[in-house]
Motif scaffolding. Structure first.
Motif, PDB file in Angstrom:
ATOM      1  N   THR A  41       0.831  -1.209   0.000  1.00 45.89           N
ATOM      2  CA  THR A  41       0.000   0.000   0.000  1.00 45.89           C
ATOM      3  C   THR A  41       0.862   1.255   0.000  1.00 45.89           C
ATOM      4  O   THR A  41       0.585   2.210  -0.731  1.00 45.89           O
ATOM      5  CB  THR A  41      -0.943  -0.003   1.227  1.00 45.89           C
ATOM      6  OG1 THR A  41      -1.856  -1.090   1.094  1.00 45.89           O
ATOM      7  CG2 THR A  41      -1.725   1.290   1.329  1.00 45.89           C
ATOM      8  N   ASP A 160      -6.013  -1.050  -4.841  1.00 49.68           N
ATOM      9  CA  ASP A 160      -5.491  -1.642  -3.610  1.00 49.68           C
ATOM     10  C   ASP A 160      -6.447  -2.706  -3.085  1.00 49.68           C
ATOM     11  O   ASP A 160      -7.450  -2.389  -2.461  1.00 49.68           O
ATOM     12  CB  ASP A 160      -5.269  -0.556  -2.556  1.00 49.68           C
ATOM     13  CG  ASP A 160      -4.381  -1.045  -1.419  1.00 49.68           C
ATOM     14  OD1 ASP A 160      -4.092  -2.255  -1.354  1.00 49.68           O
ATOM     15  OD2 ASP A 160      -3.976  -0.203  -0.599  1.00 49.68           O
ATOM     16  N   GLU A 161      -6.139  -3.943  -3.353  1.00 47.85           N
ATOM     17  CA  GLU A 161      -6.955  -5.082  -2.911  1.00 47.85           C
ATOM     18  C   GLU A 161      -8.449  -4.837  -3.113  1.00 47.85           C
ATOM     19  O   GLU A 161      -9.231  -4.974  -2.172  1.00 47.85           O
ATOM     20  CB  GLU A 161      -6.670  -5.397  -1.438  1.00 47.85           C
ATOM     21  CG  GLU A 161      -5.171  -5.500  -1.149  1.00 47.85           C
ATOM     22  CD  GLU A 161      -4.833  -6.492  -0.060  1.00 47.85           C
ATOM     23  OE1 GLU A 161      -5.649  -7.384   0.220  1.00 47.85           O
ATOM     24  OE2 GLU A 161      -3.716  -6.394   0.484  1.00 47.85           O
TER      25      GLU A 161
HETATM   26 MG    MG Z   1      -2.108  -2.716   2.216  1.00 45.78          MG
END
Ligand code: MG
Ligand code: ADP
Length: 312
Positions: A41, A160-161
């Protein structure tokens, strides 16, 4: 398109990202993967300057990111957060149209783009454009979050995910859609995941992080054939364990002592195999560490048939 040269990010004396160098080519699907806390991240957020770097250089289109205005970065680089945050008081249409409006697009242009994206996301514009986020299912909201990042047609999208909160089967259908989308629109995508199967499926190339350092960068094929070290090998090894099993479908609320009359299965039984039992039985008992959990035909059927977006 994006280049990291010896980039380090420190929090106090701790290096969240440690001397990272890589290049993301235009039109590439580039996956950042690694265990929790490995710096994924942080790396992603440094690209669009949500987080400042400590040492090194990051270039966007051959210019240091520090030479761009922050708003320019936000407009040119779409961003999908792990927890999709739609504006609750705005309609779906307004949520999607936000960046195009800020960029001063004409209303007509914005509207047709919004409709086009909703169709891409499998949401009928006539039905959904005026609804509020709360009137959509979680899966539908997730879809809106993903296409919203594409609204102003940014050349780069950071994710992000985006699928991590979804159940395994819904996630797979999202992944398929994203691959299709990528072929259609040819974006440069930097995608964070901790799921090796997802990385292998989506990535043109994969960049594996471990404690802030890059262990290996390469194609899925290269990862499988030539893992650089023990860590990479073990990370790849998780692939085998990540099939969908009966245990993935039950939660603690299903725990029971009374399994009379139900066939017993192990929690690691492949779900496709388990599913064949349901031609005969309404319910099966799944043996887990926490005890037996009952799994009904309906539970599984719901997962298998519910296309994300059908259950507003
Ligand atoms: Mg992360
Ligand atoms: P990942 O996304 O791979 O899970 P992160 O990039 O979020 O990892 O975090 C990398 C490391 O940096 C972790 O050890 C995390 O605890 C630390 N970290 C992240 N953000 C901060 C912060 N704002 N302050 C201090 N440490 C942080």
């Amino acid at each position: 398109m994006i280049e990291f040269k010896n980039v380090t990010k420190k929090y106090g004396s701790k290096k969240a990202v440690d001397n990272a160098s890589f290049r993301v080519e235009e039109g590439e699907f580039f996956v950042l993967i690694g265990p929790s806390g490995s710096g994924k991240t942080t790396t992603l957020k440094m690209i669009n300057r949500l987080i400042p770097l400590t040492e090194g250089y990051i270039y966007f289109k051959d210019k240091p990111v520090s030479d761009y205005e922050v708003y320019e970065m936000r407009w040119d680089i779409g961003y999908v957060l792990q927890q999709i945050a739609l504006f609750p008081h705005m309609t779906i249409g307004e949520n999607i149209a936000q960046v195009p409006e800020m960029k001063g697009w004409k209303d007509k242009e914005t509207l047709s783009r919004t409709k086009e994206l909703m169709e891409m996301a499998g949401l009928d514009p006539d039905t959904y454009i005026d609804r509020k986020p709360a009137e959509l299912s979680g899966g539908q909201q997730q879809r809106v979050g993903v296409v919203r990042a594409l609204a102003a047609d940014p050349p780069v999208v950071l994710m992000d995910e985006p699928f991590s909160a979804l159940d395994p089967i819904t996630r797979e259908s999202f992944q398929d859609d994203l691959i299709k989308l990528q072929h259609e629109i040819k974006k440069t995508i930097v995608f964070v995941t901790h799921d090796i199967q997802e990385a292998m499926k989506l990535g043109d190339r994969i960049c594996l992080f471990n404690e802030g350092r890059i262990e290996q960068i390469g194609t899925p094929e290269e990862f499988k054939k030539h893992p650089k070290n023990k860590f990479v090998e073990e990370f790849i090894g998780n692939l085998i364990e990540q099939r969908v099993t009966a245990g993935d479908f039950v939660s603690d609320k299903h725990v029971t002592d009374n399994i009379d009359g139900y066939p017993e299965i192990e929690s690691n039984m492949d779900i496709k195999e388990a599913y064949t039992l349901f031609t005969e039985y309404e319910t099966v008992a799944v043996q887990t560490e926490a005890g037996f959990k009952l799994l009904s035909r309906q539970d599984i059927f719901k997962y298998l048939t519910e296309k994300p977006g059908d259950s507003a």
